[in-house]
Design an enzyme around this catalytic site. Structure first.
Site, PDB file in Angstrom:
ATOM      1  CB  ALA A   1       8.719  22.522 -29.889  1.00  0.00           C
TER       2      ALA A   1
ATOM      3  NE  ARG B   1      -9.311  27.305 -30.415  1.00  0.00           N
ATOM      4  CZ  ARG B   1      -9.813  28.210 -29.583  1.00  0.00           C
ATOM      5  NH1 ARG B   1     -11.110  28.201 -29.299  1.00  0.00           N
ATOM      6  NH2 ARG B   1      -9.033  29.111 -29.020  1.00  0.00           N
TER       7      ARG B   1
ATOM      8  CD1 TRP C   1       6.457  28.072 -27.790  1.00  0.00           C
ATOM      9  CD2 TRP C   1       7.890  26.449 -27.277  1.00  0.00           C
ATOM     10  NE1 TRP C   1       7.411  28.595 -26.936  1.00  0.00           N
ATOM     11  CE2 TRP C   1       8.302  27.617 -26.607  1.00  0.00           C
ATOM     12  CE3 TRP C   1       8.639  25.274 -27.091  1.00  0.00           C
ATOM     13  CZ2 TRP C   1       9.421  27.675 -25.780  1.00  0.00           C
ATOM     14  CZ3 TRP C   1       9.762  25.321 -26.261  1.00  0.00           C
ATOM     15  CH2 TRP C   1      10.138  26.507 -25.623  1.00  0.00           C
TER      16      TRP C   1
ATOM     17  N   GLY D   1      12.667  33.065 -26.602  1.00  0.00           N
ATOM     18  CA  GLY D   1      14.093  32.783 -26.669  1.00  0.00           C
ATOM     19  C   GLY D   1      14.391  31.623 -27.597  1.00  0.00           C
TER      20      GLY D   1
ATOM     21  CB  THR E   1      14.993  31.278 -35.957  1.00  0.00           C
ATOM     22  OG1 THR E   1      14.629  31.247 -34.574  1.00  0.00           O
ATOM     23  CG2 THR E   1      13.752  31.018 -36.784  1.00  0.00           C
TER      24      THR E   1
ATOM     25  CE  LYS F   1      11.961  33.459 -33.511  1.00  0.00           C
ATOM     26  NZ  LYS F   1      11.799  32.010 -33.677  1.00  0.00           N
TER      27      LYS F   1
END
Length: 333
Positions: A136, A30, A11, A132, A244, A187
């Site tokens: 991705a 990272r 994402w 929302g 989802t 969700k």
């Protein structure tokens, strides 16, 4: 604008793609080794191997370099990584406006992301969440999507939604920070439940019922926490829930499908290879619901399945065996 996107998962990478069409974007990760590989190949081979990087997207494994002189910081880590990232920003004395795209309740504290931000950056007022219905991979490929930018400071939400908005990633301003975050968190729990139901072969009627009753659960919790019922009808409510629970790219739905095959949670997560936020979030949501006395039977069934060795069949039977109730509470009831 000069934007630092912190978090080089799927994402974070996708949002960096979307925003670098109009802005100067640095994507920070990272893992230095991963970032070196991404710079060499111009691909995020682990998360989005089919999506080549735009030529003008900058990469960095040095946080201090990534955030110097930025106009906006966007944190796109799992919820578990939000607080550590904020602490590093505080150490670097970063005071730029801050957005996050983390979804969930923090494990242990049961805090929503904005509450974590308030603890770590109490004086920073230009803050908000981006949430929302947005897989991705599709955003990275340049397919159209729409999301919400929510902040208690509506002027900030409106202005930055306008700056970040594009024809391919439409951004709508909202002042219901709590409702948007609750919708984005819960969700994922409902997607696990829907995946289980689909995996057990319950059919599309059951799926529709489960999504609808799941929305009722999310709404009850959001309102109890101070959110708006109206947001549950928007992109971060029913929009994200539908995507989802039904989309083939949904990690949390995949968790449910694999659990329905009889696989253990450890095996499911190992096979998934990505973070499925609904797994840790389910436990925190149930703790919150019990504290606030909010009825959340689907969430309770998911927790029985994830953490108390219930079989998918047993969890489903408990839900189906509940006594009938009014769909809506009568006024004054």
């Amino acid at each position: 604008m000069k934007i630092a996107v912190l978090g080089a998962g799927a994402w974070g990478t996708a949002l960096a793609f979307a925003f670098c069409r109009q802005h100067h974007v640095t994507l920070w990760g990272r893992n230095a080794e991963q970032m070196i590989d991404m710079q060499a190949t111009r691909l995020n081979r682990r998360y989005l191997p089919e999506c080549p990087f735009p030529a003008d997207l900058h990469l960095s494994a040095d946080l201090s370099e990534a955030v110097v002189g930025v106009d906006l910081v966007l944190v796109v880590t799992p919820i578990a990584g939000l607080r550590p990232t904020l602490r590093e920003l505080a150490r670097l004395k970063v005071d730029a406006p801050l957005l996050w795209a983390c979804k969930g309740f923090e494990a242990g504290s049961s805090l929503l992301p904005h509450q974590v931000v308030a603890e770590e950056f109490p004086r920073l007022k230009s803050v908000g969440v981006l949430s929302g219905p947005s897989f991705a991979r599709e955003v990275a490929l340049g397919l159209p999507a729409a999301v919400t930018l929510a902040s208690e400071n509506y002027a900030f939400a409106r202005d930055y939604a306008r700056e970040l908005h594009s024809p391919l990633l439409r951004i709508y301003a909202n002042d219901d920070l709590v409702g948007v975050e609750v919708g984005g968190a819960v969700k994922n729990v409902m997607a696990i439940a829907t995946g289980v139901a689909d995996g057990l072969g319950f059919g599309m009627n059951a799926r529709a019922a489960l999504i609808t009753r799941g929305l009722a659960e999310i709404t009850r919790l959001a309102v109890a926490l101070g959110g708006s019922q109206q947001s549950m009808m928007g992109l971060s409510g029913i929009g994200d829930l539908l995507l989802t629970c039904t989309g083939t790219l949904s990690r949390n739905r995949q968790v449910g499908l694999k659990l329905a095959e009889g696989k253990s949670l450890d095996v499911v997560l190992a096979e998934l290879g990505h973070v499925a936020e609904g797994v840790p979030t389910a436990r925190e949501v149930l703790k919150m619901a019990e504290r606030l006395q909010v009825d959340m039977p689907i969430t309770a069934a998911v927790c029985e399945l994830l953490y108390h060795q219930a079989t998918p069949q047993h969890a489903a039977e408990r839900l189906l065996g509940r006594s009938p109730k009014p769909e809506f509470h009568a006024p004054g009831a």
